[in-house]
Design a protein around this motif. Structure first.
Motif, PDB file in Angstrom:
ATOM      1  N   ALA A 137      61.944  97.766  27.240  1.00  0.00           N
ATOM      2  CA  ALA A 137      60.497  97.992  27.180  1.00  0.00           C
ATOM      3  C   ALA A 137      59.743  96.680  27.376  1.00  0.00           C
ATOM      4  N   HIS A 138      60.260  95.579  26.818  1.00  0.00           N
ATOM      5  CA  HIS A 138      59.630  94.273  27.008  1.00  0.00           C
ATOM      6  C   HIS A 138      59.693  93.841  28.472  1.00  0.00           C
ATOM      7  N   VAL A 139      60.827  94.099  29.102  1.00  0.00           N
ATOM      8  CA  VAL A 139      60.949  93.755  30.523  1.00  0.00           C
ATOM      9  C   VAL A 139      59.965  94.582  31.345  1.00  0.00           C
ATOM     10  N   ILE A 198      63.361  90.792  37.595  1.00  0.00           N
ATOM     11  CA  ILE A 198      63.358  90.037  36.330  1.00  0.00           C
ATOM     12  C   ILE A 198      64.755  90.038  35.710  1.00  0.00           C
ATOM     13  N   ILE A 199      65.403  91.195  35.740  1.00  0.00           N
ATOM     14  CA  ILE A 199      66.752  91.315  35.165  1.00  0.00           C
ATOM     15  C   ILE A 199      67.722  90.384  35.885  1.00  0.00           C
ATOM     16  N   GLU A 200      67.646  90.371  37.218  1.00  0.00           N
ATOM     17  CA  GLU A 200      68.545  89.526  37.997  1.00  0.00           C
ATOM     18  C   GLU A 200      68.298  88.036  37.764  1.00  0.00           C
ATOM     19  N   GLY A 248      60.982  84.339  30.256  1.00  0.00           N
ATOM     20  CA  GLY A 248      60.256  83.758  31.385  1.00  0.00           C
ATOM     21  C   GLY A 248      58.884  83.310  30.922  1.00  0.00           C
ATOM     22  N   GLY A 249      57.855  83.698  31.675  1.00  0.00           N
ATOM     23  CA  GLY A 249      56.489  83.332  31.286  1.00  0.00           C
ATOM     24  C   GLY A 249      55.796  84.406  30.476  1.00  0.00           C
ATOM     25  N   PHE A 250      56.505  85.427  30.060  1.00  0.00           N
ATOM     26  CA  PHE A 250      55.904  86.555  29.337  1.00  0.00           C
ATOM     27  C   PHE A 250      56.134  86.401  27.840  1.00  0.00           C
ATOM     28  N   VAL A 251      55.063  86.577  27.069  1.00  0.00           N
ATOM     29  CA  VAL A 251      55.132  86.471  25.609  1.00  0.00           C
ATOM     30  C   VAL A 251      54.597  87.760  24.998  1.00  0.00           C
ATOM     31  N   ASP A 252      55.333  88.310  24.012  1.00  0.00           N
ATOM     32  CA  ASP A 252      54.892  89.542  23.368  1.00  0.00           C
ATOM     33  C   ASP A 252      55.108  89.466  21.863  1.00  0.00           C
ATOM     34  N   LEU A 253      54.171  90.041  21.148  1.00  0.00           N
ATOM     35  CA  LEU A 253      54.267  90.178  19.699  1.00  0.00           C
ATOM     36  C   LEU A 253      55.416  91.118  19.364  1.00  0.00           C
ATOM     37  N   CYS A 254      56.331  90.707  18.485  1.00  0.00           N
ATOM     38  CA  CYS A 254      57.477  91.573  18.182  1.00  0.00           C
ATOM     39  C   CYS A 254      58.260  91.048  16.982  1.00  0.00           C
TER      40      CYS A 254
END
Length: 641
Positions: free
Chosen positions: A77-79, A128-130, A175-181
Motif C-alpha cells: 500500500a505504501h508503494v 519502484i519495486i525493481e 526513496g523520496g517518499f515519506v509516509d506517517l506509519c
C-alpha cells in the motif's frame, strides 16, 4: 549482555545491542529466521532493523503467516501511495491499511481515476519495486511531524497526527517518499513479488458523509504468483456470483432511487422464491410448537425509551414521525411488540414456554455509502421469534433453537458454518444494560447448550447485544465465504425493564427469561446469500419456475398444457412457452434463466405420452414416460434435492 529467548526454548546471548535481522542471520543455519520479514519482540511486531537493547523474547514473522501477509500488504500500500504521488504530484494522502485479503489507500486527487489509470499506477509500482528501495523508519516529535506534513500539503495526515496522544511520531521513507506509519514494514520494495490493483471506489474521509469524498484504490498482494493467481480466480468467480448481477439477470428484484435507497422491490419470481422460503419456515415452526404473530411497523417513542433502543441504538433508527402530537418511530426491532402481547394477560408457569415467531419487517437507518444490494438495506424482514420461558427451561429451549437452525441451514444446502459466543467486552459496562448476575446466567446457558450439542465455538468479547450475550452462526457458501446467519440471544434485561412476569408454583410473580432468535436472518440478506451460494442456479425445490414446457409447433400445445396441469396437481411450478419462436432459442432462454427442467414436446412425445428432458444438472437426458417424470420430479421436490 543481552539475553534473547527464541522459539523452542533456545536462548542466545549477545555482548552488545543487536537487531532482529542480526539474530535471524545468526541462526539461519538452524532453519529459524532465515525467511523472516519481521519480528515479534515481547509479542510486539517490529521491523527486522529494530534494535534489541535488553533481555527479551523474540519470535520471527514469516512472509506467508497471517502477520507476515499483513505486513507485506501494508508495505505494498505504501508503494502504491508512492506511485500515485509520483504520477499525481498534488495528491493528498488519506490512510492505507491492510485488510482481509488485500489493502487499500485513500487519495484526494484533482482527477477521477479509471481502470486505465490503475494500469499506469501498477506500472509505476513495478518500477519502484525493481529499484529496490529500502523502508527506513525514523521518528520526530509531534510538533515537528505536524510541521513536516503541513509543509508537504498533506492536510489529512496533519489531522491524524493532531489526533494522536503520542509525543513521538514514526514515519517510513522509501526513496523520496515519506509516509506517517507505525509499521512494521518489509526491508525493501523488491521483496514485493506478486500484487495486483483491483478497483477504485469512493470513500468519505473517516467514513463520515459530511467529510470530503476520497478515491479509494483496492489491491492485493501475496508472497508468490501462484497464490495471487488463485486469489484472482476466486475474485473472478465471486463477480460471477454477485447477487446484484444474478438477481437482475433472473428478474428477481430491483431498487429505485425514486422509492428510496436501500428499499427492495420484489418482482414476481423473487416474490415466489421468498414465499417458498417463508412457507417452509412457517411449516417448520408450527411443527416445533411455535405460534405465528404479527405486529405494527411503528410505535410510540416511549416504547423504545423503555426497551433501551433509543439510548443504545439511536444512530440506526429513523427520525420520529409526529402523529396527532405524539412521536412515533419506525421499528428497528420486533422484540418490544412481543412483550406487549405477552402482557395482555396473566401467565402461569404452566403456560411456558411460549414460542412466538414473526416474519417482521424492520427499518434501520444505514448510510447510503454502506448500502449493498440485498445484503445491506434500510428495510428488511427478519425471520424473528421470541421465546418466553422459565429459567429451568432455558437450556432446552436453546438446544431446540440450535436443532431448528441446523435443520434449516442443511435444507438450504449450507453444511459448513462457524459458531461464535458473543459476550460483553471487558471495561465496557456503558455499552450494556442489566446486572452482572443475569449476564453470567445467560452466558452460562448458551455455553451449556453448545457443549450439550458438542459444537465448537470461539468466544468473541465485546460482540454481545446491549441486552444480552448471543450465539452467532456464520454460514459458509460454495466459495467458503462467511455470512451472518442464525443468532440466539438470551435476555434477562428487557423482562426487567418491562416488568414481564409469570405466576410460579409458589403463587408469586417471577421474571420470565426472554430468548430472541433468528434461524435464517434477514430475508433480504438470506436471499442474497442463496443467490451467491448457488450462482442463481437454485435447487429444484427453491426454483421459482421448476419446469418449462417447450412445444415445437402449435400442434403440440394441447399436450403441453396437459403436462402443465398434471405438474400443477402435484405442486410443481410449471409454465408453457407457446411463443412462435425456434426451439433452440427457447432452450437458450430457459438455460439462461436457470430453469431446472426443460421439456421439449414434438410429434413423438405426443404420440407416445412421453417427454424429452433437458436438465440443468445433466443436460439432454433423452426421453422419459410422462408418468415416470412426474414421479421423479415430485420426489425431488419433496426431498429438497
Amino acid at each position: 549482555m543481552v539475553k534473547i529467548k527464541l522459539p523452542g526454548g533456545v536462548e542466545k546471548k549477545y555482548e552488545d545491542k543487536v537487531t532482529v535481522k542480526d539474530v535471524a542471520s545468526d541462526i539461519a543455519d538452524q532453519n529459524h529466521g532465515s525467511a523472516a520479514i519481521a519480528g515479534k519482540v515481547n509479542s510486539t511486531l517490529v521491523d527486522l532493523d529494530c534494535q534489541i537493547e535488553s533481555d527479551t523474547t523474540l519470535d520471527f514473522v514469516m512472509a506467508d503467516s497471517e502477520d507476515g501477509l499483513e505486513i507485506l500488504r501494508h508495505s505494498t500500500a505504501h508503494v502504491m501511495a508512492q506511485a500515485v504521488t509520483n504520477l499525481y504530484p498534488n495528491a493528498k494522502l488519506g490512510i492505507g491499511p491492510s485488510i482481509k485479503d488485500g489493502f487499500y489507500y485513500d487519495f484526494d486527487l484533482d482527477t477521477t481515476l479509471s481502470e486505465e489509470d490503475l494500469e499506469k499506477i501498477e506500472a509505476e509500482m513495478k518500477r519502484i519495486i525493481e529499484s529496490d528501495e529500502t523502508f527506513d523508519r525514523f521518528e520526530e516529535t509531534n510538533d515537528t511531524a505536524v510541521k513536516r506534513m503541513e509543509e508537504s500539503g498533506q492536510r489529512y495526515k496533519v489531522e491524524l497526527i493532531k489526533g494522536l496522544e503520542d509525543q513521538t511520531i514514526s514515519f517510513y521513507r522509501q526513496g523520496g517518499f515519506v509516509d506517517l506509519c507505525r509499521g512494521p514494514h518489509i526491508t525493501s520494495t523488491k521483496k514485493i513479488t506478486a500484487f495486483k490493483l483491483l478497483s477504485v471506489a469512493g470513500a468519505y474521509w473517516r467514513g463520515k458523509e459530511t467529510n470530503p469524498m476520497l478515491q479509494r484504490i483496492y489491491g492485493t498482494a501475496f508472497t508468490n504468483k501462484k497464490d495471487l493467481r488463485i486469489h484472482l480466480k476466486f475474485l473472478e468467480e465471486t463477480k460471477k456470483r454477485d447477487h446484484r448481477k444474478v438477481g437482475t439477470a433472473l428478474d428477481l428484484y430491483s431498487f429505485h432511487e425514486e422509492g428510496g435507497p436501500g428499499l427492495a422491490f420484489w418482482h414476481p419470481k423473487g416474490a415466489r422464491i421468498r414465499n417458498i422460503i417463508e412457507t417452509f419456515w412457517r411449516e417448520e415452526h408450527y411443527k416445533r410448537g411455535y405460534d405465528i404473530v404479527y405486529s405494527p411497523h411503528i410505535a410510540k417513542i416511549d416504547l423504545w425509551k423503555t426497551s433501551g433502543h433509543l439510548d443504545f441504538y439511536k444512530e440506526s433508527m429513523f427520525s420520529p414521525i409526529e402523529v396527532e402530537g405524539q412521536e412515533y418511530m419506525l421499528r428497528p426491532m420486533n422484540c418490544p411488540f412481543a412483550i406487549l402481547m405477552y402482557q395482555t394477560k396473566v401467565r402461569s408457569y404452566r403456560d411456558l414456554p411460549l414460542r412466538w415467531g414473526e416474519l417482521g419487517t424492520v427499518y434501520r437507518f444505514e448510510r447510503s455509502g454502506v448500502l449493498h444490494g440485498l445484503l445491506r438495506v434500510r428495510g428488511f424482514t427478519q425471520d424473528d421469534a421470541h421465546i418466553f420461558c422459565r429459567p429451568d427451561q432455558l437450556k432446552d429451549e436453546i438446544v431446540g433453537i440450535i436443532d431448528l437452525a441446523q435443520y434449516m441451514l442443511q435444507s438450504f444446502g449450507f453444511n459448513e458454518y462457524e459458531i461464535e459466543l458473543a459476550v460483553r467486552g471487558k471495561g465496557e459496562s456503558e455499552k450494556y444494560i442489566g446486572e452482572n448476575e443475569n449476564w453470567n446466567l445467560a452466558e452460562e446457558a448458551l455455553k451449556n447448550a453448545l457443549e450439550q450439542k458438542e459444537l465448537e465455538y470461539t468466544r468473541e468479547e465485546g460482540e454481545a447485544k446491549f441486552y444480552g450475550p448471543a450465539i452467532d452462526i456464520k454460514i459458509k457458501d460454495a466459495l467458503g465465504r462467511g455470512w451472518q446467519g442464525p443468532t440466539i440471544q438470551v435476555d434477562f434485561n428487557l423482562p426487567e425493564r418491562f416488568d414481564v412476569n409469570y405466576i410460579a408454583s409458589d403463587g408469586k410473580k417471577h421474571k420470565v427469561v426472554m430468548v430472541h432468535r433468528t434461524v435464517l436472518g434477514a430475508m433480504e440478506r438470506f436471499l442474497g446469500c442463496l443467490l451467491e451460494h448457488y450462482a442463481g442456479d437454485f435447487p429444484l425445490w427453491l426454483a421459482p419456475i421448476q419446469v418449462r414446457i417447450l412445444p415445437i409447433t402449435d400442434a403440440h400445445d394441447d399436450y403441453s398444457n396437459k403436462i402443465k396441469d398434471q405438474l400443477a396437481e402435484i405442486g410443481i411450478r410449471a409454465e408453457c412457452d407457446l411463443r412462435n419462436e425456434k426451439t433452440g432459442f427457447k432452450i437458450r432462454e430457459g438455460t439462461l434463466e436457470k430453469i431446472p427442467y426443460l421439456l421439449i414436446i414434438g410429434d413423438r412425445e405426443v404420440k407416445e405420452d412421453t417427454v424429452s428432458v433437458r436438465s440443468r444438472k445433466d443436460g439432454d437426458e433423452g426421453s422419459l414416460s410422462l408418468s415416470e417424470f412426474l414421479v421423479r420430479i415430485e420426489g425431488e421436490a419433496k426431498n429438497k434435492a
